[in-house]
Write an enzyme that holds these catalytic residues in place. Structure first.
Site, short mmCIF file in Angstrom:
data_model
loop_
_atom_site.label_atom_id
_atom_site.label_comp_id
_atom_site.label_asym_id
_atom_site.label_seq_id
_atom_site.Cartn_x
_atom_site.Cartn_y
_atom_site.Cartn_z
N THR A 202 -93.54 26.96 31.99
CA THR A 202 -94.75 27.31 32.75
C THR A 202 -94.57 26.84 34.19
O THR A 202 -94.15 25.71 34.42
CB THR A 202 -95.97 26.61 32.11
OG1 THR A 202 -96.08 27.06 30.77
CG2 THR A 202 -97.26 26.95 32.87
N THR A 227 -84.63 13.82 19.10
CA THR A 227 -85.44 13.55 20.29
C THR A 227 -85.09 12.21 20.94
O THR A 227 -85.19 12.05 22.15
CB THR A 227 -86.95 13.53 19.95
OG1 THR A 227 -87.15 12.66 18.83
CG2 THR A 227 -87.47 14.91 19.61
N GLY A 426 -118.33 48.41 20.85
CA GLY A 426 -117.14 49.05 21.43
C GLY A 426 -116.90 48.65 22.87
O GLY A 426 -115.75 48.63 23.34
N GLU A 449 -97.50 23.71 23.48
CA GLU A 449 -97.84 22.27 23.36
C GLU A 449 -97.95 21.81 21.92
O GLU A 449 -98.73 20.92 21.60
CB GLU A 449 -99.15 21.97 24.11
CG GLU A 449 -99.04 22.05 25.61
CD GLU A 449 -97.94 21.20 26.19
OE1 GLU A 449 -97.48 20.26 25.53
OE2 GLU A 449 -97.50 21.51 27.30
N ASP A 458 -98.81 15.82 13.01
CA ASP A 458 -98.99 14.68 13.91
C ASP A 458 -100.18 13.84 13.45
O ASP A 458 -100.11 12.61 13.37
CB ASP A 458 -99.22 15.23 15.33
CG ASP A 458 -99.28 14.14 16.38
OD1 ASP A 458 -98.35 13.32 16.44
OD2 ASP A 458 -100.26 14.11 17.14
N LYS A 463 -100.71 9.71 13.01
CA LYS A 463 -101.97 9.10 13.46
C LYS A 463 -102.75 8.48 12.30
O LYS A 463 -103.62 7.66 12.53
CB LYS A 463 -102.83 10.16 14.16
CG LYS A 463 -102.13 10.96 15.26
CD LYS A 463 -101.67 10.09 16.40
CE LYS A 463 -100.87 10.77 17.49
NZ LYS A 463 -101.47 11.92 18.13
#
Ligand code: ST9
Length: 607
Positions: A202, A227, A426, A449, A458, A463
């Site tokens: 981006t 990573t 419509g 993301e 995640d 978490k």
């Protein structure tokens, strides 16, 4: 409709959240890093930003969609009409300073005010808003860079409004960032030469700033896989000398611009590093800690994406509301047998009213989620950053709810925008109204993301499970306290009952999932999204009820008709959510508990 008129904002509800529910004048403004901003300044800033967005961002929303980005094949991208002027006006008005801390020359707005501002910008023109990421990269250089890196970049980004990008993805490394192949060869000190091809970048290039600062993940020679072997580098379009002056063209070139379904005005680029010219980069902070460093950017962007979705639903709802109040079609359903009965505005039809309240309750519920999350971010800083126990508890809570903001907001809004369009019949399907563009511009939010299932994983593994459920338990405890506080409040008895049931269901869902995960992690694969959605709906329902408590009290003393109608609307949103959404968590619980692994046993050929 005029191109500018697409954006309909809801500053009244933003102010309700900030000043009446979260009471940021007591809890955030005037404290710690936000010592110098007061309520009046925050209100004036957001009112001014709303006017600015109408005048400069909303006006090029359509041209950004209809006029393609230019690309010269030599690395240079040109923006659609109106974008450059809007960016120039944004910086000239000093709007970039709103969320910058005072030591960087900003006005020091806390996250609550900044994300409220972001709603206005993202709702009026998200594609354009993305080009402002440079500002945040200045904060990253400030937080993580060496003194030399700060001398080269900090004032340049801030004063000259340089662009910024986050560069993780590669053709074969999307969700799996650790599969990245881009290499970094050490030259001397913190300088490296990079080689590789990055994808879906981006803001990869655009013709407003003189320079663009790419934050790139690459693997230094000899570093391990995954990573953890990645490091983060500052890779500029034009090299920056040690004294901050602009040097020669660096070897980071845009080699393709994607043709996308939506957010067409946002340049999504292939970025080739080190092919025709050497690509020089500086190791951020002189430290090999790339993925953790990049997650500071990712967390900000995840919050931004969830807020963008919420902002889109809000303006879509208000557009469909306006249409429903004007458009006459058919007679009142109760008089339908009488062919001579007067035609009524479609807002009089029960199904349209249902569609409007569905959108309203979710738009307000998601805004309540976003701004409450932002208020947690305020507290992380006020309690002294990430270094003391209080701040850490807020930080952990922010971590827990970010997947809800990103994952749930994007998925739910994707579903609901189709209902916004439905109100138009419509007419919604044609470009005379903005909804079809909203749908195309918003779909991406469930993808970039971190896809929705990445958010679900995640949430569940990192978490909740890794945290041994401690932060989740604290959150459930806070919700329970609200439920207890509602005992005897007759006007909110329906909400209390629905919240009590949903609270128990969510507790049981997590307990059950822990057991199922012991049997197989595939259960998280199958049920993860459902778990994420259940927790999100509980939290949103809770925030709506907290808002309803405030609205109930304010309604009792409100004298202006507009205020009474507003508070009635808040009570109606909370009730609708309690009656129509919270009971669904019980069904989710049943499905999760009954979930099996049959699909894993099915042969691929049977699909
Ligand atoms: C992209 C760009 O999509 C899209 C453009 C968006 C633009 C947004 C713009 C926003 C606003 C701009 C305008 C500003 C204007 C403001 C105006 C305001 C008025 N949290 O689980 P492990 C770290 S870019 C924190 O083993 P795997 C952590 O260090 C592409 N850290 O992962 C951890 O180590 P440890 C985006 C986390 O299995 C380490 O990673 N791409 C978190 O190796 C390893 O963790 C993606 O998002 C976290 N939640 O890798 C990638 N999670 O455990 C999606 C991990 O020791 N893929 N870390 O702490 C994933 O997230 C994968 O799960 C993975 C897996 C890559 C992390």
């Amino acid at each position: 409709m005029s191109t500018a008129a697409h954006f309909k904002s809801n500053l009244r509800d933003i102010f309700f959240n900030l000043f009446e529910v979260l009471d940021i004048e007591k809890t955030s403004l005037g404290h710690g890093k936000y010592a110098t901003m007061d309520g009046e300044t925050a209100r004036e800033a957001l009112t001014g930003l709303e006017e600015f967005c109408q005048a400069h961002f909303a006006t090029c929303f359509v041209s950004g969609d209809r006029v393609p980005l230019g690309f010269d094949g030599k690395g240079n991208v040109t923006l659609p009409p109106g974008f450059k002027d809007a960016l120039t006006a944004y910086y000239a008005g000093g709007w970039n300073k709103l969320e910058l801390p005072e030591h960087l020359g900003g006005y020091g707005a806390p996250p609550t005010v900044a994300w409220a501002g972001f709603e206005l910008m993202g709702g009026s023109n998200a594609a354009l808003t993305f080009y402002l990421l440079g500002n945040f990269m200045a904060k990253i250089v400030d937080a993580l860079g060496t003194d030399d890196q700060k001398t080269r970049y900090l004032q340049n980004i801030l004063d000259k409004h340089w662009g910024g990008t986050m560069v993780l993805t590669e053709p074969d490394a999307g969700s799996d960032v650790g599969a990245g192949l881009t290499r970094a060869k050490h030259v001397a000190g913190d300088e490296y030469l990079l080689e590789g091809v990055k994808r879906f970048i981006t803001n990869g290039d655009f013709d407003h700033p003189e320079n663009i600062v790419h934050m790139v993940l690459a693997r230094p020679e000899g570093a391990g896989p995954g990573t953890k072997g990645l490091s983060m580098f500052i890779v500029p379009k034009f090299w920056v000398e040690a004294d901050g002056s602009l040097g020669a063209r660096n070897g980071a070139f845009v080699t393709n611009v994607e043709h996308k379904m939506g957010i067409k005005g946002s340049s999504t680029c292939e970025l080739t590093l080190g092919a025709d010219l050497p690509c020089r980069g500086l190791l951020v902070g002189g430290k090999h800690d790339g993925i953790a460093q990049m997650f500071r950017v990712i967390e900000y962007a995840r919050m931004g994406v969830g807020t963008k979705s919420m902002a889109t639903l809000s303006t879509a709802y208000l557009n469909s509301l306006e249409y429903a109040k004007q458009r006459k079609q058919g007679a009142d359903l109760a008089k339908a047998a009488d062919k001579a009965a007067p035609r009524v505005e479609i807002i009089r039809h029960p199904d349209v009213r249902r569609l409007l309240m569905l959108q309203k309750s979710f738009a307000e519920g998601l805004r309540a989620l976003v701004l409450w999350t932002a208020s947690i971010q305020d507290q992380v800083e006020i309690k002294g950053g990430h270094d003391n126990a209080d701040a850490k508890a807020f930080d952990a809570l922010n971590d827990l709810v970010l997947p809800l903001v990103k994952g749930y907001s994007s998925e739910k809004v994707c579903e609901l925008l189709a209902q916004s369009l439905q109100v138009f019949g419509g007419s919604g399907y044609i470009q005379d109204y903005p909804i079809e563009q909203y749908i195309r511009d918003q779909k991406i939010d469930t993808l970039y993301e971190g896809t929705t299932h990445i958010q679900a994983q995640d949430l569940f593994f990192r978490k909740v499970a890794r945290d041994r459920g401690q932060t989740l338990q604290r959150l459930l405890g806070e919700i329970k306290a609200t439920i207890d506080g509602l005992a005897g409040v007759d006007a909110l008895a329906v909400e209390r009952e629905a919240l009590t049931k949903a609270h128990a269901d969510v507790g049981a869902i997590f307990m059950g999932m822990m057991g199922k995960t012991m049997q197989s992690v595939y259960h998280v694969g199958f049920q993860g999204n459902r778990v994420l959605f259940a927790l999100a709906e509980l939290v949103i329902g809770w925030r709506l009820v907290v808002g309803a408590q405030v609205a109930l009290a304010k309604r009792a003393t409100a004298t202006a008709e507009a205020d009474r109608a507003f508070y009635d609307g808040k009570l109606a949103s909370a009730r609708f959510f309690a009656k129509n959404v919270l009971p669904g968590i019980g069904l989710a619980r049943q499905l999760i508990e009954a979930g099996d692994l049959d699909l894993m046993a099915l042969s691929d050929d049977a699909f």
